[in-house]
Design a protein around this motif. Structure first.
Motif, PDB file in Angstrom:
ATOM      1  N   ASP A 133       0.374  10.074   1.701  1.00  0.00           N
ATOM      2  CA  ASP A 133      -0.379  11.115   1.011  1.00  0.00           C
ATOM      3  C   ASP A 133      -1.826  10.664   0.845  1.00  0.00           C
ATOM      4  OD1 ASP A 133       1.577  13.021   0.715  1.00  0.00           O
ATOM      5  OD2 ASP A 133       2.311  12.214  -1.176  1.00  0.00           O
ATOM      6  N   LEU A 134      -2.742  11.621   0.914  1.00  0.00           N
ATOM      7  CA  LEU A 134      -4.158  11.308   0.777  1.00  0.00           C
ATOM      8  C   LEU A 134      -4.430  10.736  -0.611  1.00  0.00           C
ATOM      9  CD1 LEU A 134      -5.813  14.403   2.486  1.00  0.00           C
ATOM     10  CD2 LEU A 134      -5.548  12.109   3.423  1.00  0.00           C
ATOM     11  N   SER A 135      -5.292   9.764  -0.678  1.00  0.00           N
ATOM     12  CA  SER A 135      -5.533   9.081  -1.938  1.00  0.00           C
ATOM     13  C   SER A 135      -7.024   8.906  -2.180  1.00  0.00           C
ATOM     14  CB  SER A 135      -4.855   7.706  -1.935  1.00  0.00           C
ATOM     15  OG  SER A 135      -5.461   6.862  -0.971  1.00  0.00           O
ATOM     16  N   ARG A 136      -7.336   8.639  -3.439  1.00  0.00           N
ATOM     17  CA  ARG A 136      -8.634   8.115  -3.802  1.00  0.00           C
ATOM     18  C   ARG A 136      -8.481   6.593  -3.892  1.00  0.00           C
ATOM     19  NH1 ARG A 136     -10.248  11.616  -9.097  1.00  0.00           N
ATOM     20  NH2 ARG A 136     -12.352  10.974  -8.541  1.00  0.00           N
ATOM     21  N   HIS A 137      -9.538   5.920  -4.321  1.00  0.00           N
ATOM     22  CA  HIS A 137      -9.447   4.498  -4.604  1.00  0.00           C
ATOM     23  C   HIS A 137     -10.011   4.246  -5.995  1.00  0.00           C
ATOM     24  CE1 HIS A 137      -8.864   4.221  -0.244  1.00  0.00           C
ATOM     25  NE2 HIS A 137      -8.292   3.052  -0.498  1.00  0.00           N
ATOM     26  N   ILE A 138      -9.496   3.221  -6.639  1.00  0.00           N
ATOM     27  CA  ILE A 138      -9.985   2.844  -7.953  1.00  0.00           C
ATOM     28  C   ILE A 138     -10.235   1.342  -7.973  1.00  0.00           C
ATOM     29  CG2 ILE A 138      -7.647   2.600  -8.888  1.00  0.00           C
ATOM     30  CD1 ILE A 138      -8.796   3.536 -11.611  1.00  0.00           C
ATOM     31  N   ILE A 139     -11.392   0.958  -8.501  1.00  0.00           N
ATOM     32  CA  ILE A 139     -11.699  -0.457  -8.704  1.00  0.00           C
ATOM     33  C   ILE A 139     -11.271  -0.820 -10.120  1.00  0.00           C
ATOM     34  CG2 ILE A 139     -13.510  -2.208  -8.818  1.00  0.00           C
ATOM     35  CD1 ILE A 139     -15.070  -0.595  -6.774  1.00  0.00           C
ATOM     36  N   ILE A 173      -5.127   5.196  -5.202  1.00  0.00           N
ATOM     37  CA  ILE A 173      -4.502   5.934  -6.293  1.00  0.00           C
ATOM     38  C   ILE A 173      -4.306   7.375  -5.837  1.00  0.00           C
ATOM     39  CG2 ILE A 173      -6.721   6.473  -7.416  1.00  0.00           C
ATOM     40  CD1 ILE A 173      -5.196   6.083 -10.126  1.00  0.00           C
ATOM     41  N   VAL A 174      -3.094   7.892  -6.042  1.00  0.00           N
ATOM     42  CA  VAL A 174      -2.759   9.239  -5.590  1.00  0.00           C
ATOM     43  C   VAL A 174      -2.714  10.185  -6.784  1.00  0.00           C
ATOM     44  CG1 VAL A 174      -1.529   8.623  -3.477  1.00  0.00           C
ATOM     45  CG2 VAL A 174      -0.316   8.592  -5.655  1.00  0.00           C
TER      46      VAL A 174
END
Length: 469
Positions: A133-139, A173-174
């Motif tokens: 599934d498409l995700s963002r990223h988180i630091i 992160i999804v």
């Protein structure tokens, strides 16, 4: 100002430009990177940033997958409008022969939200998770790891809870959105399933780990605290430096822990799943640069010429306060100031015949940028005064009071710790709690006034305790 520009620039990456709807800058985004935390995620536990800045505690992100299902406690004092669920993206299932990532799970996994009533819980939402599934990223950054990456190992030789080094890790992160919002109020639980562990295709003995994992935070080493209190346990179960959270755990049938605690097991568990409700930002979570005035300001008499001043410490109040006071007849610009680090000040040498004014303002960043002043409280040193109690104060209680042998501290929020201060502000005890209530044994305290600083997931509130003998 630079932080606001950075956040705005990152949000623009989601949509390719400013859109008509403000919410489009926050929701249904893919591919962008979230810096350290997001205002659209609601969580009662998130101590990574605080541990990064202060190094007072040690936390790492750790990939695990042992519980059959785990639900972690949450609380909101106002109705929470939940429009979806976000999670650090679990590691995908791998072919045991080739090691390649598979496009499907052996058993469908779910993220879950349950509402709690006084005697039961019931499911109000579930969302299936799918690989790729498409995700963002988180630091995410924190303090604790000294060996390898934050998710792989940690130092077990520390002598102090706050030893460790700062770390930073970027993870996918999804986000999943409901067709219509759900409302949760008061107590609720959020978590996930881990059915795939039971599937025959999963070899649970490769290097000691299952090939399919979720991310959790856990305390990172440190078996003795900095005040010299030794622990009888070690690792993630350490009762001094460990982390515990009210949870409902459904363990794997056939395991030793299942035989000892068949589900549902209500316990303070040592991990918190990285699964969060997605909420409307204008209803609950304050933005990181939000620095509201202090609440629950109280001026308490402490003798003819002395007063104790307490107030609630909001979660963004991390860099101290200014307490300003003076005779009401004197211009405020000529009032005296003291600068406590905590939400407590003991002030003496006041004239008991004067009418005084007092106000407090917080500092919320390292540059000591001032927050707004509180409403002024007018008082006489022999009488005292107070503003309207805060919601946090109303939902937190200390009883009995006065007390002789013990006192019960309770809150609708999760209590992280209770600190005891004497009448002049000297620190007496620190008591880790990690639950909604705790009983404090008062043996060893002499008769007199004490201040209990009760740290919760929503901030710190103060209660004066009278100990009698």
């Amino acid at each position: 100002m630079k932080k606001n520009i950075l956040i705005f620039a990152v949000l623009l990456l989601c949509v390719g430009g400013l859109q008509a709807q403000y919410s489009d800058l926050y929701y249904h985004c893919t591919g962008d990177t979230i810096m350290y935390d997001s205002p659209i995620y609601y969580h009662n536990w998130w101590d990574f940033e605080n541990s990064y800045h202060t190094q007072d505690r040690r936390y790492i992100l750790f990939p695990m997958g042992t519980p059959y299902k785990i639900l972690s406690y949450g609380f909101t004092s106002t109705p929470l409008e939940v429009i979806g669920i976000a999670s650090l993206q679990p590691e995908m299932f791998r072919d045991l022969q080739t090691g390649e990532l598979l496009d499907s799970l052996p058993i469908q996994e779910y993220f879950l939200i349950y509402e709690a009533t006084p005697d039961s819980i019931h499911k109000v939402a579930e969302i299936p998770w799918h690989p790729n599934d498409l995700s963002r990223h988180i630091i995410i950054r924190g303090n604790g790891s000294t060996v390898g990456t934050p998710g792989s190992s940690f130092d077990s030789d520390s002598l102090c809870c706050n030893n460790g080094v700062r770390w930073s890790q970027t993870l996918p992160i999804v986000e999943y959105y409901f067709d219509s919002a759900i409302i949760v109020h008061d107590s609720f639980y959020i978590g996930q399933t881990y059915y795939s562990y039971l599937h025959p295709s999963v070899n649970r003995h490769i290097s000691g780990f299952a090939p399919f994992n979720y991310y959790y935070p856990r305390s990172a080493g440190g078996w003795v605290n900095c005040e010299g209190q030794a622990s009888t346990e070690h690792g993630y179960s350490n009762e001094i430096c460990g982390m515990y959270w009210p949870s409902i755990v459904y363990n794997l049938p056939g395991t030793s822990i299942y035989n000892e605690h068949p589900g549902p097991w209500y316990t303070n568990y040592w991990i918190v799943p990285m699964v969060f409700p997605i909420i409307r930002v204008d209803t609950t979570v304050p933005p990181p640069d939000y620095c509201p005035p202090v609440e629950n300001l109280q001026v308490l008499t402490a003798g003819d010429s002395c007063i104790d001043v307490t107030w609630d410490a909001f979660i963004n109040h991390q860099f101290g306060y200014e307490v300003q006071y003076g005779p009401r007849s004197m211009p405020m610009g000529n009032w005296q100031s003291v600068f406590p680090n905590l939400n407590f000040a003991h002030i003496c040498d006041l004239d008991p015949t004067f009418l005084y004014g007092l106000r407090v303002r917080p500092y919320c960043d390292e540059d000591k940028s001032e927050g707004e002043w509180s409403e002024v409280v007018y008082f006489r040193p022999t009488v005292g005064a107070a503003l309207e109690p805060s919601e946090l104060s109303k939902l937190t209680s200390v009883a009995p009071n006065p007390a002789t042998e013990s006192v019960m501290v309770e809150s609708d929020y999760v209590i992280m710790a209770v600190d005891v201060y004497d009448a002049v502000g000297q620190h007496v005890w620190n008591i880790p709690v990690h639950g909604r209530r705790t009983e404090i044994d008062l043996n060893g305290l002499s008769a007199g006034f004490y201040h209990l600083m009760i740290t919760t997931s929503d901030g710190t509130t103060s209660k004066r305790l009278v100990v009698t003998r």
